[in-house]
Design an enzyme around this catalytic site. Structure first.
Site, PDB file in Angstrom:
ATOM      1  N   ASP A   1      37.890  67.714  12.922  1.00 30.62           N
ATOM      2  CA  ASP A   1      36.667  66.910  12.964  1.00 30.62           C
ATOM      3  C   ASP A   1      35.912  67.175  14.256  1.00 30.62           C
ATOM      4  OD1 ASP A   1      35.134  64.433  11.818  1.00 30.62           O
ATOM      5  OD2 ASP A   1      35.363  64.060  13.968  1.00 30.62           O
TER       6      ASP A   1
ATOM      7  N   TYR B   1      29.517  67.077  20.172  1.00 30.88           N
ATOM      8  CA  TYR B   1      30.732  67.245  20.993  1.00 30.88           C
ATOM      9  C   TYR B   1      30.670  68.538  21.827  1.00 30.88           C
ATOM     10  CZ  TYR B   1      32.711  63.788  17.686  1.00 30.88           C
ATOM     11  OH  TYR B   1      32.934  62.689  16.895  1.00 30.88           O
TER      12      TYR B   1
ATOM     13  N   LYS C   1      28.823  67.301  12.292  1.00 25.65           N
ATOM     14  CA  LYS C   1      27.876  66.182  12.114  1.00 25.65           C
ATOM     15  C   LYS C   1      26.537  66.523  12.751  1.00 25.65           C
ATOM     16  CE  LYS C   1      31.922  63.254  13.004  1.00 25.65           C
ATOM     17  NZ  LYS C   1      32.677  63.900  14.087  1.00 25.65           N
TER      18      LYS C   1
ATOM     19  N   HIS D   1      25.688  61.537  11.827  1.00 25.29           N
ATOM     20  CA  HIS D   1      26.568  60.968  12.857  1.00 25.29           C
ATOM     21  C   HIS D   1      26.367  59.462  13.048  1.00 25.29           C
ATOM     22  CE1 HIS D   1      29.003  62.546  16.524  1.00 25.29           C
ATOM     23  NE2 HIS D   1      29.432  61.374  16.155  1.00 25.29           N
TER      24      HIS D   1
HETATM   25  N1  LIG Z   1      31.751  59.489  14.117  1.00 25.35           N
HETATM   26  C1  LIG Z   1      31.786  58.965  15.317  1.00 25.35           C
HETATM   27  O1  LIG Z   1      30.836  58.325  15.781  1.00 25.35           O
HETATM   28  C2  LIG Z   1      33.015  59.148  16.147  1.00 25.35           C
HETATM   29  C3  LIG Z   1      33.169  58.414  17.334  1.00 25.35           C
HETATM   30  C4  LIG Z   1      34.337  58.596  18.067  1.00 25.35           C
HETATM   31  C5  LIG Z   1      35.301  59.479  17.614  1.00 25.35           C
HETATM   32  N2  LIG Z   1      35.116  60.204  16.471  1.00 25.35           N
HETATM   33  C6  LIG Z   1      36.125  61.169  15.982  1.00 25.35           C
HETATM   34  O2  LIG Z   1      37.394  60.521  15.909  1.00 25.35           O
HETATM   35  C7  LIG Z   1      38.326  61.245  16.708  1.00 25.35           C
HETATM   36  C8  LIG Z   1      39.390  60.319  17.238  1.00 25.35           C
HETATM   37  O3  LIG Z   1      38.823  59.264  17.997  1.00 25.35           O
HETATM   38  P1  LIG Z   1      38.882  59.196  19.605  1.00 25.35           P
HETATM   39  O4  LIG Z   1      38.974  60.565  20.166  1.00 25.35           O
HETATM   40  O5  LIG Z   1      37.762  58.327  20.026  1.00 25.35           O
HETATM   41  O6  LIG Z   1      40.172  58.358  19.937  1.00 25.35           O
HETATM   42  P2  LIG Z   1      41.685  58.218  19.411  1.00 25.35           P
HETATM   43  O7  LIG Z   1      42.084  59.348  18.551  1.00 25.35           O
HETATM   44  O8  LIG Z   1      41.818  56.828  18.927  1.00 25.35           O
HETATM   45  O9  LIG Z   1      42.481  58.284  20.792  1.00 25.35           O
HETATM   46  C9  LIG Z   1      42.455  59.429  21.600  1.00 25.35           C
HETATM   47  C10 LIG Z   1      43.021  59.045  22.964  1.00 25.35           C
HETATM   48  O10 LIG Z   1      44.384  58.649  22.824  1.00 25.35           O
HETATM   49  C11 LIG Z   1      45.237  59.555  23.530  1.00 25.35           C
HETATM   50  N3  LIG Z   1      46.371  59.818  22.615  1.00 25.35           N
HETATM   51  C12 LIG Z   1      46.415  60.681  21.576  1.00 25.35           C
HETATM   52  N4  LIG Z   1      47.605  60.644  20.964  1.00 25.35           N
HETATM   53  C13 LIG Z   1      48.343  59.729  21.612  1.00 25.35           C
HETATM   54  C14 LIG Z   1      49.655  59.250  21.455  1.00 25.35           C
HETATM   55  N5  LIG Z   1      50.442  59.707  20.478  1.00 25.35           N
HETATM   56  N6  LIG Z   1      50.114  58.304  22.314  1.00 25.35           N
HETATM   57  C15 LIG Z   1      49.326  57.834  23.317  1.00 25.35           C
HETATM   58  N7  LIG Z   1      48.049  58.246  23.515  1.00 25.35           N
HETATM   59  C16 LIG Z   1      47.567  59.185  22.683  1.00 25.35           C
HETATM   60  C17 LIG Z   1      44.404  60.788  23.812  1.00 25.35           C
HETATM   61  O11 LIG Z   1      44.777  61.388  25.032  1.00 25.35           O
HETATM   62  P3  LIG Z   1      45.122  62.961  25.188  1.00 25.35           P
HETATM   63  O12 LIG Z   1      44.042  63.764  24.551  1.00 25.35           O
HETATM   64  O13 LIG Z   1      45.158  63.102  26.696  1.00 25.35           O
HETATM   65  O14 LIG Z   1      46.464  63.154  24.563  1.00 25.35           O
HETATM   66  C18 LIG Z   1      42.998  60.186  23.939  1.00 25.35           C
HETATM   67  O15 LIG Z   1      42.812  59.650  25.231  1.00 25.35           O
HETATM   68  C19 LIG Z   1      37.434  61.891  17.767  1.00 25.35           C
HETATM   69  O16 LIG Z   1      38.083  62.911  18.490  1.00 25.35           O
HETATM   70  C20 LIG Z   1      36.291  62.356  16.923  1.00 25.35           C
HETATM   71  O17 LIG Z   1      36.631  63.543  16.207  1.00 25.35           O
HETATM   72  C21 LIG Z   1      33.985  60.036  15.733  1.00 25.35           C
END
Ligand SMILES: NC(=O)c1ccc[n+]([C@@H]2O[C@H](COP(=O)([O-])OP(=O)(O)OC[C@H]3O[C@@H](n4cnc5c(N)ncnc54)[C@H](OP(=O)(O)O)[C@@H]3O)[C@@H](O)[C@H]2O)c1
Length: 278
Positions: free
Chosen positions: A52, A57, A82, A115
Site C-alpha cells: 500500500d 508518500y 492513491k 486519498h
Molecule cells: N489512507 C490514508 O489516509 C492512510 C493514512 C495513514 C496510513 N495509511 C496506510 O496504512 C499503513 C499503516 O498505517 P501507519 O503506518 O499509520 O501505522 P501502523 O501500521 O498502525 O503502525 C506503524 C508503526 O508501528 C510500528 N510497528 C510496526 N510493527 C510493530 C510491531 N509488531 N510492534 C510494535 N510496533 C510496531 C512501526 O515502527 P517501525 O517501522 O519502526 O517498525 C510504526 O512506527 C501506512 O503505512 C499506509 O500505507 C493510509
C-alpha cells in the site's frame, strides 16, 4: 473462521470480482530508496503479496524498483496507490495517475484510491477513476477516509460503488457506522494505522497476547481479519514485518473479539475526514 486461516494467498473477493489479499505492507513514512526497497523485498520474501503506497508518500519509485527485483511475478502481487489531494479533479487525476504509473513502472495498477474526500472535488475525482478502470489501466477503484455521507454521495452521483474504503481502524476507533454501510453495499473495508501507529500499550491487549501466546500486534491484526477487514501494518524492521504476518494460525474467541471492540473511544490518531485542511 477456517477460511481465514490460510496464510497469504487468497483474500476477499471485491465487488468487481478481483481478489485482494487480507494482509499488505503499508509504506507511509518509509523513505524512498534503500529503506522502502528493503521493506518491500523483506515483506515479499515473508509472503506478503500486497503493498500500500500513495503518490503522497513520495516512495512510488522505490516500491516499483522492489517489485521488479523481488523475484515474484507481477501478476501475483497486488499494488495500491492513491491520488493526492492537490491533484484531485477530473483531468488532474488522470494526469496524476500517469505520473504514479510511471514512477511505479507498472502497466496496470491493482487498486487506485481517492486519498481523502476533498470537498468540491471528490465527485469529479471519482469519475476519473471510473474512466481509468474502463480503460483497463486500473483493476479496482476505491476510496479512502470516506464517511457514510461521502460514500452515498458518489454512489448517488455515478451509480458506481467503490470496491474498497481504506479508513483509520483499530481498537480505539472501531468505525461501526462505516462498517455497517460498507457491508450493506459490498464495499471492502481496509484498516489504516491498524497498529495505532505503534501505541500498543493497552492492558487488555497485553493480557490477550499473553493468553494466546501471541504479540499485541498479532492480536490486533487477527481482530481485523475476524471482522473481515483487510489490514496493512507498516514496519521497516524485518523482524516486525515477519511478526505482523503471524496472525493466520490462531482464532480469537467471539467474547475476546467483542472485548476488543469495547475499547473503542472514537479516538483518531489521524485527521478527521469531515474536518481537514490539506
Ligand atoms: N489512507 C490514508 O489516509 C492512510 C493514512 C495513514 C496510513 N495509511 C496506510 O496504512 C499503513 C499503516 O498505517 P501507519 O503506518 O499509520 O501505522 P501502523 O501500521 O498502525 O503502525 C506503524 C508503526 O508501528 C510500528 N510497528 C510496526 N510493527 C510493530 C510491531 N509488531 N510492534 C510494535 N510496533 C510496531 C512501526 O515502527 P517501525 O517501522 O519502526 O517498525 C510504526 O512506527 C501506512 O503505512 C499506509 O500505507 C493510509
Amino acid at each position: 473462521m477456517s477460511e481465514l486461516n490460510g496464510p497469504f494467498s487468497g483474500g476477499p473477493t471485491l465487488n468487481d470480482g478481483a481478489t485482494m489479499p487480507w494482509l499488505g505492507l503499508g509504506v507511509w513514512q518509509t523513505k524512498d530508496g534503500e529503506e522502502v526497497i528493503q521493506a518491500v523485498k523483506t515483506a515479499v520474501e515473508t509472503g506478503y503479496r500486497s503493498i500500500d503506497t500513495a503518490a503522497g508518500y513520495n516512495n512510488e519509485e522505490g516500491v516499483g524498483q522492489a517489485i521488479r527485483e523481488c523475484g515474484v511475478p507481477r501478476d501475483e502481487l497486488f499494488i495500491t496507490t492513491k491520488v493526492r489531494n492537490p491533484d484531485q479533479g477530473y483531468e488532474s487525476t488522470l494526469k496524476a495517475f500517469e505520473v504514479s504509473r510511471k514512477k511505479l513502472g507498472l502497466d496496470v495498477i491493482d487498486l487506485y484510491l481517492i486519498h481523502w474526500p476533498v470537498k468540491g472535488k471528490y465527485r469529479d475525482t471519482w469519475k476519473a477513476l471510473i474512466h481509468l478502470q474502463k480503460e483497463g489501466l486500473v483493476k479496482s477503484i476505491g476510496v479512502s477516509n470516506f464517511q457514510v455521507h461521502h460514500l452515498q454521495d458518489i454512489i448517488d452521483d455515478t451509480g458506481v460503488v467503490p470496491a474498497v474504503n481504506q479508513i483509520e481502524f483499530h481498537p480505539l476507533l472501531t468505525q461501526r457506522e462505516v462498517l455497517k454501510f460498507a457491508k450493506a453495499h459490498d464495499i471492502q473495508v481496509e484498516a489504516w494505522s491498524p497498529l495505532m501507529q505503534g501505541n500498543l500499550e493497552l492492558p487488555l491487549l497485553k493480557e490477550l497476547a499473553e493468553r494466546y501466546g501471541k504479540t499485541v500486534a498479532q492480536i490486533v491484526l487477527r481482530w481485523d481479519l475476524q471482522q473481515g477487514v483487510i489490514t496493512i501494518p507498516k514496519s521497516v524492521h524485518a523482524e516486525r514485518i515477519v511478526e505482523n504476518a503471524g496472525f493466520f494460525d490462531f482464532t480469537l474467541s467471539d467474547d475476546d473479539v467483542q472485548a476488543i471492540e469495547e475499547l473503542n473511544q472514537n479516538h483518531r490518531f489521524g485527521p478527521d475526514p469531515d474536518n481537514f485542511n490539506f
